[in-house]
Enzyme design. Structure first.
Site, PDB file in Angstrom:
ATOM      1  CG  ASP A  97      -2.274   0.534   0.977  1.00  0.00           C
ATOM      2  OD1 ASP A  97      -2.357   1.619   0.386  1.00  0.00           O
ATOM      3  OD2 ASP A  97      -3.267  -0.105   1.380  1.00  0.00           O
ATOM      4  CG  ASP A 199      -4.354   5.703   0.817  1.00  0.00           C
ATOM      5  OD1 ASP A 199      -5.288   4.912   0.985  1.00  0.00           O
ATOM      6  OD2 ASP A 199      -4.218   6.760   1.464  1.00  0.00           O
ATOM      7  CD  GLU A 241      -8.818   4.921  -1.820  1.00  0.00           C
ATOM      8  OE1 GLU A 241      -9.780   4.726  -1.070  1.00  0.00           O
ATOM      9  OE2 GLU A 241      -7.785   5.524  -1.460  1.00  0.00           O
ATOM     10  CG  HIS A 315      -9.193  -1.057   4.027  1.00  0.00           C
ATOM     11  ND1 HIS A 315      -8.935  -1.082   2.671  1.00  0.00           N
ATOM     12  CD2 HIS A 315      -8.748   0.144   4.463  1.00  0.00           C
ATOM     13  CE1 HIS A 315      -8.363   0.051   2.317  1.00  0.00           C
ATOM     14  NE2 HIS A 315      -8.234   0.811   3.381  1.00  0.00           N
ATOM     15  CG  ASP A 316     -11.376   2.458   3.070  1.00  0.00           C
ATOM     16  OD1 ASP A 316     -10.958   2.421   4.241  1.00  0.00           O
ATOM     17  OD2 ASP A 316     -10.695   2.848   2.100  1.00  0.00           O
TER      18      ASP A 316
HETATM   19  C1  GLC Z   1      -7.844   5.558   1.733  1.00  0.00           C
HETATM   20  C2  GLC Z   1      -7.753   4.322   2.587  1.00  0.00           C
HETATM   21  C3  GLC Z   1      -8.432   4.602   3.894  1.00  0.00           C
HETATM   22  C4  GLC Z   1      -7.705   5.737   4.585  1.00  0.00           C
HETATM   23  C5  GLC Z   1      -7.570   6.952   3.666  1.00  0.00           C
HETATM   24  C6  GLC Z   1      -6.533   7.901   4.174  1.00  0.00           C
HETATM   25  O1  GLC Z   1      -9.140   5.879   1.398  1.00  0.00           O
HETATM   26  O2  GLC Z   1      -8.281   3.227   1.903  1.00  0.00           O
HETATM   27  O3  GLC Z   1      -8.504   3.473   4.721  1.00  0.00           O
HETATM   28  O4  GLC Z   1      -8.374   6.103   5.735  1.00  0.00           O
HETATM   29  O5  GLC Z   1      -7.183   6.602   2.374  1.00  0.00           O
HETATM   30  O6  GLC Z   1      -5.247   7.373   3.996  1.00  0.00           O
END
Ligand code: GLC
Ligand code: CA
Length: 544
Positions: A97, A199, A241, A315-316
């Site tokens: 990540d 991310d 993402e 995970h979100d």
């Molecule tokens: C992304 C991650 C999330 C995190 C955010 C800030 O959306 O998937 O879990 O809180 O970034 O890093």
């Protein structure tokens, strides 16, 4: 050109909740090593690890204090190197990540930056003077609630944090940040990893003074430079993402001749149960026809360039069980969703526990919450006068802790996740739903996922075939064909709880996968509730 990551399935590990090896209640790298055989049997070829770097865990590792050290709770660099080589022995690569929109406020760069306005790293972050009234420089807000600006006593300036105030944003307008990040990426690539999940990558080009956060004007310039300086030197999997990606934007990231990323996560299908124009906490029932049409639209978008990701959760977002109805057909429904999505063109991403059909788990009090987003939401809504019951109900529906509960390995103490006390409570259904039981049951969700992923690996039409939507699906039914050379693979899913008929002149020769029995009468396929299948077919009209 074909790439290894187009023929593989990625498995997402949330390390904190995967397997604890030393009884402290927190999953760790040695725990992952213990479970590599399970992952190999499942049929996956890459493991995306949510952040495992040193971190004070304000946002569970997405706040990195040192990019080159392993979080002590998760183990050591020696454990990591062993994980890479043990995974490799089993045909699996690690995807790290990459969190470079922000660091932790405990990162040495930020500690230096805030020590003085003239510090070497001051300009690695985003500092602004107060507005004329002394308040925050502008109205930008944090994704975790409140202003995105935090006041710094020492210098009298504010710094930007699009997430928590312990996650100061890096200043990508400063080239010094680029070189430091690329060095760090090369450090990990040299360890033999398979690529990066990136991310909130769409935020890198932000222009805070113009209130631009996502998709800023220089974003793609940065990504091309990053590609050139790091992963462009080999065949690496990179996945961004990108919550706000339209098809047009998706092509900017993923068209091969632009030399940016392999693929992106776009989230339109995840957001279908959200009221239009509202935030994620305001939900509405899922419309399965809209789901089908959106998934198919993205397949068409990537027909000739770019490459799709296929995923139901991470995970979100809460587990996909939220779109199923508790009761005897629930597992069938979960298998139907897997069939519908994972036989499409693209790279599947399976979130840990999805292959077991794990459910979401409600909380009854604020003390049970662990996620910073839910905790902040709870307090700000309480302050605004909302009732506890109302807030918890929103959090139970959409909160991030849902998917973050420990893996359910067996029926023993804490599901075999830990010999101690887990950092977050398990779902209390683990005695009826766990990997050990499901491995023995040919009708389990696990058995189905294994069968599906192995079928995928060995079937060129699934890996490489063209995607063609069936012309006349009735409401509630999704159907498509994957063609490769002379082979035609038909995939059909009844997404509803009632029997459906699909009219088709295709001739079913061999069923390769199904979650139930279905009938064929002349030109009709009769599908009981939630039944899905994949079959080799021949014939059909020219448009079938
Ligand atoms: C992304 C991650 C999330 C995190 C955010 C800030 O959306 O998937 O879990 O809180 O970034 O890093
Ligand atoms: Ca541990």
């Amino acid at each position: 050109m074909s790439h290894w990551w187009q023929d593989t399935t990625v498995y997402q590990i949330y390390p904190r909740s995967f397997q604890d090896s030393n009884g402290d209640g927190i999953g760790d790298l040695r725990g992952i090593i213990q479970r590599l055989d399970y992952l190999q049997d499942l049929g996956v070829g890459a493991l995306w690890l949510c952040p495992i770097y040193q971190s004070p865990n304000d946002d569970n590792g997405y706040d990195i204090a040192n990019y080159r050290e392993i979080m002590s709770e998760f183990g050591t660099m020696a454990d990591f190197d062993e994980l890479v080589s043990e995974a490799k022995k089993r045909g699996m690569r690690l995807i790290m990540d990459l969190v470079v929109n922000h660091t932790s406020d405990e990162h040495a760069w930020f500690i230096d930056a805030k020590s003085s306005p003239t510090a070497e790293h001051r300009d690695w972050y985003i500092w602004r003077d107060p507005a004329p009234d002394g308040g925050a420089p502008n109205a930008l807000s944090s994704m975790f609630g409140g202003s995105a600006w935090e006041y710094d006593q020492l210098s009298g300036q504010y710094y930007l944090h699009l997430f928590s105030k312990k996650q100061p944003d890096l200043n990508w307008a400063n080239p010094a940040v680029h070189s430091a990040v690329y060095d760090m990426m090369n450090f990990w690539l040299d360890k033999g990893i398979g690529g990066f999940r990136m991310d909130v990558i769409e935020l890198l080009g932000k222009e805070p003074d113009r209130l631009i956060t996502g998709n800023g004007p220089r974003l793609h310039e940065y990504l091309q430079e990053m590609n050139h300086a790091t992963f462009g030197r080999g065949d690496y999997l990179t996945v961004g993402e990108c919550w706000g990606a339209t098809p047009e934007i998706a092509h900017l990231y993923t068209d091969a001749d632009r030399h940016e990323l392999s693929m992106i996560f776009q989230f339109g299908h995840i957001e279908l149960d959200q009221k239009p124009g509202k935030d994620k906490w305001e939900t509405r029932p899922l419309n399965v026809n809209a789901l089908r049409d959106l998934l198919f639209k993205w397949q068409d978008e990537f027909a000739s360039s770019g490459w799709p990701t296929l995923f139901w959760s991470n995970h979100d977002v809460p587990r996909i069980a939220r779109w199923t109805i508790p009761g005897p057909l629930q597992d069938k429904q979960l298998k139907m969703f897997a069939t519908l999505l994972y036989l499409m063109k693209g790279t599947p991403f399976i979130f840990q526990g999805e292959e077991l059909g794990l459910r979401n788990h409600p909380v009854t009090s604020v003390e049970e919450l662990r996620d910073i987003e839910s905790i902040n939401l709870y307090h700000s809504r309480r302050d605004a006068g909302q009732s506890e019951a109302e807030i918890l109900s929103a959090i139970n529906e959409k909160g991030r802790d849902n998917a973050r509960r420990p893996m359910q390995w067996s029926s023993t103490h804490e599901a075999g996740f830990t010999t101690g006390k887990p950092w977050i409570a398990l779902n209390n259904d683990y005695q009826i739903r766990n990997a050990e039981l499901e491995a023995k049951d040919p009708n389990s969700v696990l058995a189905y996922y294994r069968q599906l992923l192995h079928l995928r690996k060995s079937t060129p039409s699934i890996l490489k075939g063209q995607f063609i939507r069936l012309p006349k699906e009735p409401d509630g039914v999704a159907g498509y064909i994957r063609t490769f050379g002379d082979v035609k693979l038909l995939v059909v899913a009844n997404m509803t709880g009632t029997t459906q008929h699909l009219h088709t002149s295709l001739d079913i020769r061999r069923v390769l996968l199904t979650n139930g029995d279905f009938d064929r009468q002349q030109d009709d396929v009769i599908l009981p509730p939630y039944v899905a299948f994949a079959a080799e077919v021949v014939g059909g009209n020219s448009n079938e």
